[in-house]
Write an enzyme that holds these catalytic residues in place. Structure first.
Site, PDB file in Angstrom:
ATOM      1  N   PRO A  64      55.336  90.636   4.736  1.00  0.00           N
ATOM      2  CA  PRO A  64      55.632  89.690   5.825  1.00  0.00           C
ATOM      3  C   PRO A  64      57.119  89.438   6.072  1.00  0.00           C
ATOM      4  O   PRO A  64      57.467  88.786   7.063  1.00  0.00           O
ATOM      5  CB  PRO A  64      54.938  88.401   5.362  1.00  0.00           C
ATOM      6  N   TYR A 100      66.180  82.776   5.714  1.00  0.00           N
ATOM      7  CA  TYR A 100      65.737  83.729   4.689  1.00  0.00           C
ATOM      8  C   TYR A 100      66.762  83.658   3.563  1.00  0.00           C
ATOM      9  O   TYR A 100      67.919  84.006   3.769  1.00  0.00           O
ATOM     10  CB  TYR A 100      65.703  85.155   5.248  1.00  0.00           C
TER      11      TYR A 100
HETATM   12  C1  PHB Z   1      55.966  82.218   9.322  1.00  0.00           C
HETATM   13  O1  PHB Z   1      56.455  81.302   9.992  1.00  0.00           O
HETATM   14  O2  PHB Z   1      54.824  82.141   8.879  1.00  0.00           O
HETATM   15  C2  PHB Z   1      56.777  83.429   9.011  1.00  0.00           C
HETATM   16  C3  PHB Z   1      58.040  83.556   9.554  1.00  0.00           C
HETATM   17  C4  PHB Z   1      58.799  84.681   9.258  1.00  0.00           C
HETATM   18  C5  PHB Z   1      58.299  85.665   8.441  1.00  0.00           C
HETATM   19  C6  PHB Z   1      57.019  85.551   7.905  1.00  0.00           C
HETATM   20  C7  PHB Z   1      56.258  84.412   8.193  1.00  0.00           C
HETATM   21  O3  PHB Z   1      59.058  86.754   8.144  1.00  0.00           O
END
Ligand code: PHB
Ligand code: APR
Length: 401
Positions: free
Chosen positions: A294, A203
């Protein structure tokens, strides 16, 4: 037709609920407006909390996930040109997450349901809910290729039809309170045919905007970049996407690998909660009742938590006539939902670049990241939320499959 629980929507919430009810001898019918191919092919997120993995395993639908999913013990946070690992496994006493795409979970659940003889009506139209205050609610729908409406007569309706479905709207407007926050961020997501570049998710808070490096398999990668939510995917050539990803995640001596992009789209981000999740004999579960951005990877996991509570409440009702858990369904779910909302909001605001913010606010964001990656207490808080907080209601599934 008649069933005990009429379920609207064959997403993770509806399918898992139907599966859990079946294991407890409770009959259900699922009505889904899309085709089986479509629900099994729609690309969504893919992080499963420890508790979701345990539930899928305990109920006999985890075999492919255990073979093809990828266990991650930590995540990495990148900012100011440096990367910091949050060791979730260590910080949570051995918990971990599994990266396994949502549509693969759907495929496993659909297969298990159909194998057990479940009735799933795909491609239905015009679903409407009636008499939901009564003890015999009705779902009306138009089956595929039919001209006459049919009715499902049931004891309870489970509204598992996502954010845009009709179930939530069936609760009178004066009895539902909807709370939401729309973010000025969108996620451009890609699936790319490239080798995996990092064993764990990254991230990244970069001054050009957030980026996330995720994976699906050693050969297929899932990456995201923060874009304007109103932006058009047509403005994003593959070259532009790769150059933005390089700018936001590459470091000295480390670079993501370009390759053919096989899918790309832009989604906007919101936080949303509907209070109450129950009206009469209608129960909402999953995205029908709440949406999270997300960044915290909570969407599917929250849906799984809701239906676990609902399945247990319905089981107590059918097996001992006890309604206490059903009566507390909304309250129990909302406690977990608000904590997941808090976490998802916090991750989102910490990691995205808000171009309307001043340099003061940007520095506060960087200080927050510095704190969370240097204090064991702060890192533990992130880790315990990321792997999933404990469930208030425990269910022991002893399955015979
Ligand atoms: C994903 O792999 O699609 C994914 C992973 C982590 C997240 C959101 C989506 O926080
Ligand atoms: N009639 C029948 N089915 C409907 C209708 C309708 N009118 N409207 C929507 N549906 C179906 C959708 O086609 C979809 O398959 O309901 C299903 C809802 O599934 P999801 O949107 O996946 O929601 P849910 O099961 O609650 O799962 C939540 O999925 O969307 C992700 O990020 C979200 O991870 C979270 C999880």
């Amino acid at each position: 037709m008649r069933t005990q629980v009429g379920i609207i929507g064959a997403g993770p919430a509806g399918l898992l609920l139907s599966h859990l009810l079946h294991l407890q001898g409770i009959d259900s019918i699922i009505l889904e407006s899309r085709s089986r191919e479509e629900i099994e092919g729609t690309i969504r997120a893919g992080v499963l909390e420890q508790g979701t993995v345990d539930l899928l395993n305990a109920t006999g639908v985890g075999a492919r996930m255990m073979k093809e999913g990828h266990v991650h013990h930590g995540i990495e946070l990148q900012f100011n040109g440096r990367r910091h690992r949050i060791d979730m496994h260590e910080l949570t006493g051995g918990k971990k997450i599994t990266v396994y795409a949502q549509h693969e979970v759907i495929k496993d659940l659909v297969a298990a349901r159909l194998e057990a003889g479940a009735k799933i009506y795909f491609n239905v139209k015009d679903v409407s809910l009636h008499q939901i205050e009564s003890s015999s609610p009705i779902i009306q729908f138009l089956p595929e290729n039919a001209t006459d409406y049919e009715e499902v007569n049931c004891d309870f309706i489970a509204g598992c039809d996502g954010f845009h479905g009709p179930s939530r709207q069936a609760i009178p407007a004066n009895l539902r309170v909807e709370k939401q926050k729309i973010y000025p961020f969108g996620w451009l997501g890609i699936l790319a045919k490239t080798p995996q570049v990092n064993p764990e998710l990254i991230y990244s808070n970069h001054e050009r905007g957030f980026a996330l490096i995720s994976t699906r398999s050693p050969e297929i990668q899932r990456h995201y970049i923060q874009v304007d939510p109103k932006d058009d995917i047509a403005n994003w050539s593959d070259d532009r996407i790769w150059s933005e990803l390089h700018a936001r995640v590459d470091m000295d001596g480390w670079s993501i690998l370009d390759g053919p992009i096989i899918q790309k789209n832009i989604v906007s981000m919101r936080s949303f909660v509907c209070e109450t999740m129950r009206y009469g004999n209608l129960f909402l579960a999953g995205d029908a009742a709440h949406i999270v951005p997300p960044t915290g990877a909570k969407g599917l996991n929250l849906a799984a938590a809701d239906v676990q509570v609902l399945a247990k409440g319905l089981s107590e009702y059918y097996h001992s006539g006890e309604e206490d858990l059903l009566n507390r369904y909304s309250e129990i779910c909302l406690r977990r939902i608000w904590k997941a909302q808090r976490f998802s909001y916090w991750m989102t605001t910490m990691l995205h670049r808000n171009f309307e913010h001043s340099s003061f606010e940007y520095n506060i964001q960087l200080a927050e990241l510095d704190y969370v990656t240097s204090s064991q207490a702060a890192a533990t808080s992130l880790a315990e939320n990321y792997v999933g907080l404990p469930m208030e209601i425990q269910t022991n599934y002893s399955i015979k499959i």
